[in-house]
Design a protein around this motif. Structure first.
Motif, PDB file in Angstrom:
ATOM      1  N   LEU A   1       0.852  -1.187   0.000  1.00  0.00           N
ATOM      2  CA  LEU A   1       0.000   0.000   0.000  1.00  0.00           C
ATOM      3  C   LEU A   1       0.887   1.236   0.000  1.00  0.00           C
ATOM      4  O   LEU A   1       1.996   1.218   0.529  1.00  0.00           O
ATOM      5  CB  LEU A   1      -0.890   0.016   1.245  1.00  0.00           C
ATOM      6  N   LEU A   2       0.373   2.322  -0.573  1.00  0.00           N
ATOM      7  CA  LEU A   2       1.116   3.580  -0.544  1.00  0.00           C
ATOM      8  C   LEU A   2       0.965   4.189   0.843  1.00  0.00           C
ATOM      9  O   LEU A   2      -0.150   4.458   1.289  1.00  0.00           O
ATOM     10  CB  LEU A   2       0.579   4.549  -1.611  1.00  0.00           C
ATOM     11  N   SER A   3       2.100   4.437   1.502  1.00  0.00           N
ATOM     12  CA  SER A   3       2.040   4.967   2.868  1.00  0.00           C
ATOM     13  C   SER A   3       1.523   6.396   2.876  1.00  0.00           C
ATOM     14  O   SER A   3       1.052   6.887   3.890  1.00  0.00           O
ATOM     15  CB  SER A   3       3.418   4.905   3.510  1.00  0.00           C
ATOM     16  N   SER A   4       1.608   7.073   1.725  1.00  0.00           N
ATOM     17  CA  SER A   4       1.207   8.476   1.663  1.00  0.00           C
ATOM     18  C   SER A   4      -0.287   8.641   1.399  1.00  0.00           C
ATOM     19  O   SER A   4      -0.783   9.761   1.358  1.00  0.00           O
ATOM     20  CB  SER A   4       2.004   9.188   0.567  1.00  0.00           C
ATOM     21  N   ARG A   5      -0.999   7.534   1.191  1.00  0.00           N
ATOM     22  CA  ARG A   5      -2.433   7.626   0.887  1.00  0.00           C
ATOM     23  C   ARG A   5      -3.265   6.910   1.943  1.00  0.00           C
ATOM     24  O   ARG A   5      -2.835   5.890   2.480  1.00  0.00           O
ATOM     25  CB  ARG A   5      -2.724   6.972  -0.477  1.00  0.00           C
TER      26      ARG A   5
END
Lengths: 221, 388
Positions: B137-141
């Motif tokens: 998963l994208l940690s920024s989203r």
């Protein structure tokens, strides 16, 4: 210290901020894409172009290994071509930008390489194009690292901007050399150093703060 | 994984399901249809695939996959099981075009995905979802924005994305985690986000790359249940690669056993694991049912008969209902006081698989009669020795 001298310091600070600000901006505009490309163009990577990557790497290294004061002098004709003059703050932006670009590019490369390769594979698996991967995955995920990279670049530029004072570039370095050194005014030298220290502190704190804000990896409620 | 005739049965089975006949109906009783339909009805078909990684930077080249030739039926749940380095990852990445075969073709939903490139490949990839061991998963989203990513890439409008994301969050049971970042979610919740993201563009195939290997057993069970319901309700074909027998046992109906880049066995889970032929398959089965005796028993077994003791006989239990009344019937028909020394029976694909260790009193004659009786009743047995 007389009001005239304080006025000089304020004016020089303004020049420094102008030089550093514009050079950091231009350095990012040129350095960010170069850094992203360096991070994604080795064999088997997103924009695989190993030959171009190699050549670009050599250019970046060459620029970075040239001492800044030599770079400033060496590119005077080029500076004159771009800025119309080789003296003053505006002219100093040219060598500052040329020094900042490869520096920022390497920092950007390092930050982008920190992004988990699994995320690139994941985005590819649902049909993202390389450009989409750069803008939707790599840059957002590397943002905390990019913030810190930019902070480091600005701090370095503050140091470089003091050096352009030696060739009439204006700013705090110029003031320090002309008044503090050549006219033997130690209080002026001290004032210049104190202002530079304050600026570095300010930039570093702001950079750290922003990097922490955008870092969702550490975020807990 | 099953050749033409079996595939036809799968087709028939899925048709019957549509006609709301009993889904649990034994497949063998269904009629086969014309062979021409088979090609179109495989969701994924590997045609003589070989995959070789060339020598690179001093490392020798690797034959990751060799002579892979099987089909995965539409709507099925297929497990690809193998040890590390067996070629599972390469195999699954051929399906969504992340890797290209060195030889052969991969046909997904009627299209040769191995021949696609660029924009065409990216469009085809939207109909193939994938979930990962480490979730990716994208940690920024946030959870919602992670799920939205494939939709943004596919060019959906903001309003459509919003509606679809809400639907998906509800589907995977984490509607309340909408605004949470991955760092705030548990492993199971992260994988639910991963599953929702993989399903976002309504793919017809869902690939699972060791999706539960980083999760604890309880969470694994919940995630496998979710995948089963997705298969049931959305009709998505699921291909799971795993090194864990428990995953295949719980979820898959079909299994492909991979070893050193080759398919060594394939077929219905129940058939393969009730009659494992290849040593690798047998070793996977042993993980579930275990083939070692309890230490206290093993240490007492001696090779020669013991006066007044018992013969120790191990009986293999294979098949539906096998072993249910076996011991009772044996004891009654032979008039023996059979004792149960150790037993382990598990269920794979609705079939019992395991072994019973029996103690038979009454000397050599009784032991011989017992072995004969078991052999008559299709229960493979062996004499392990004797105990006092």
């Amino acid at each position: 210290m007389s009001p005239e001298l304080i006025n000089l310091i304020v004016q020089a600070t303004g020049e420094t901020l102008f030089m550093v600000g514009i050079a950091a901006l231009l350095g990012t505009v040129f350095g960010l894409p170069i850094g992203v490309f360096l991070a994604t163009s080795r064999k088997g990577e997103l924009f695989a172009a190993p030959a171009v990557n190699g050549v670009l790497g050599v250019i970046v290294n060459a620029t970075r290994s040239t001492p800044f004061i030599i770079l400033v002098v060496a590119i005077i004709p080029f500076t004159r071509l771009i800025a119309g003059t080789s003296i003053g703050s505006t002219a100093a932006i040219v060598p500052l930008t040329i020094a900042a670009t490869p520096f920022i590019a390497r920092l950007v490369e390092a930050a982008i390489r920190e992004v988990d390769a699994g995320l690139i594979e994941t985005a590819s698996s649902f049909g993202a194009s390389p450009i989409q991967i750069v803008f939707k995955v790599l840059i957002p995920e590397a943002l905390p690292g990019l913030m810190l990279a930019l902070t480091l670049a600005i701090v370095s530029l503050l140091g470089y901007s003091a050096m352009v004072g030696a060739v009439g570039g204006g700013g705090l370095g110029d003031l320090g050399i002309r008044y503090g050194y050549q006219r033997f005014m130690p209080e002026m030298m001290l004032a210049v150093v104190v202002v530079l220290i304050a600026l570095v502190q300010l930039v570093q704190s702001a950079g750290d703060y922003l990097a922490r804000r955008v870092n969702r990896r550490l975020r807990q409620r | 994984m099953w050749r033409a005739s079996e595939l036809l049965c799968m087709k028939a089975a899925s048709m019957n399901a549509h006609q709301s006949l009993a889904i649990g109906q034994p497949i063998e009783t269904l009629e086969a249809i014309s062979p021409a339909a088979t090609a179109a009805d495989a969701m994924v078909r590997f045609e003589n695939i070989s995959k070789t990684y060339p020598a690179y930077r001093g490392k020798a080249g690797v034959n990751a996959l060799q002579d892979i030739d099987f089909a995965i039926a539409r709507g099925s749940i297929t497990g690809v099981i193998g040890r590390s380095g067996a070629g599972k990852s390469s195999l699954v990445r051929l399906i969504n075009g992340l890797e290209k075969p060195t030889l052969g073709r991969v046909i997904v939903d009627g299209r040769d995905i191995s021949a696609l490139a660029g924009r065409e490949l990216r469009l085809a990839q939207r109909s193939i979802g994938m979930i990962f061991q480490h979730f990716n998963l994208l940690s920024s989203r946030t959870a919602a924005d992670n799920i939205a990513l494939p939709l943004e890439i596919a060019g959906w409008t903001k309003a459509d994305i919003k509606a679809r994301v809400a639907e998906l969050l509800a589907l995977v049971g984490i509607a309340d985690k909408h605004d949470r970042y991955p760092s705030e979610l548990s492993g199971g919740q992260k994988q639910r986000v991963g599953i929702a993201r993989a399903l976002a563009t309504r793919p017809s195939v869902l690939l699972s790359d060791e999706a539960t290997s980083a999760l604890d057993p309880q969470t694994t069970r919940a995630i496998l249940d979710l995948l089963a319901s997705i298969n049931r309700e959305l009709g998505v074909t699921i291909v799971l690669i795993t090194h864990e027998m428990s995953v295949v046992r719980q979820l898959a109906k079909e299994v492909v056993v991979l070893d050193a880049g080759r398919v060594v066995e394939s077929g219905h889970v129940a058939d393969i694991f009730t009659h494992p032929r290849h040593p690798i398959t047998q070793s996977f089965l042993a993980e579930v049912i275990g083939d070692s005796l309890p230490v206290s028993l093993a240490s007492r077994i001696v090779p020669e008969p013991v006066g007044g003791g018992q013969a120790v006989i191990r009986v293999q239990v294979r098949g539906a209902g096998a072993g249910d009344t076996l011991v009772a019937r044996l004891a009654r028909e032979l008039g023996l006081d059979v004792s149960l020394l150790s037993a382990r029976i598990d269920e794979i694909g609705g079939q019992h698989v395991g072994s019973l260790v029996l103690g038979i009193p009454g000397g050599e004659g009784a032991a011989t009669r017992t072995l004969a009786w078991l052999s008559q009743h299709q229960s493979p047995a062996e004499r392990l020795g004797h105990v006092a």
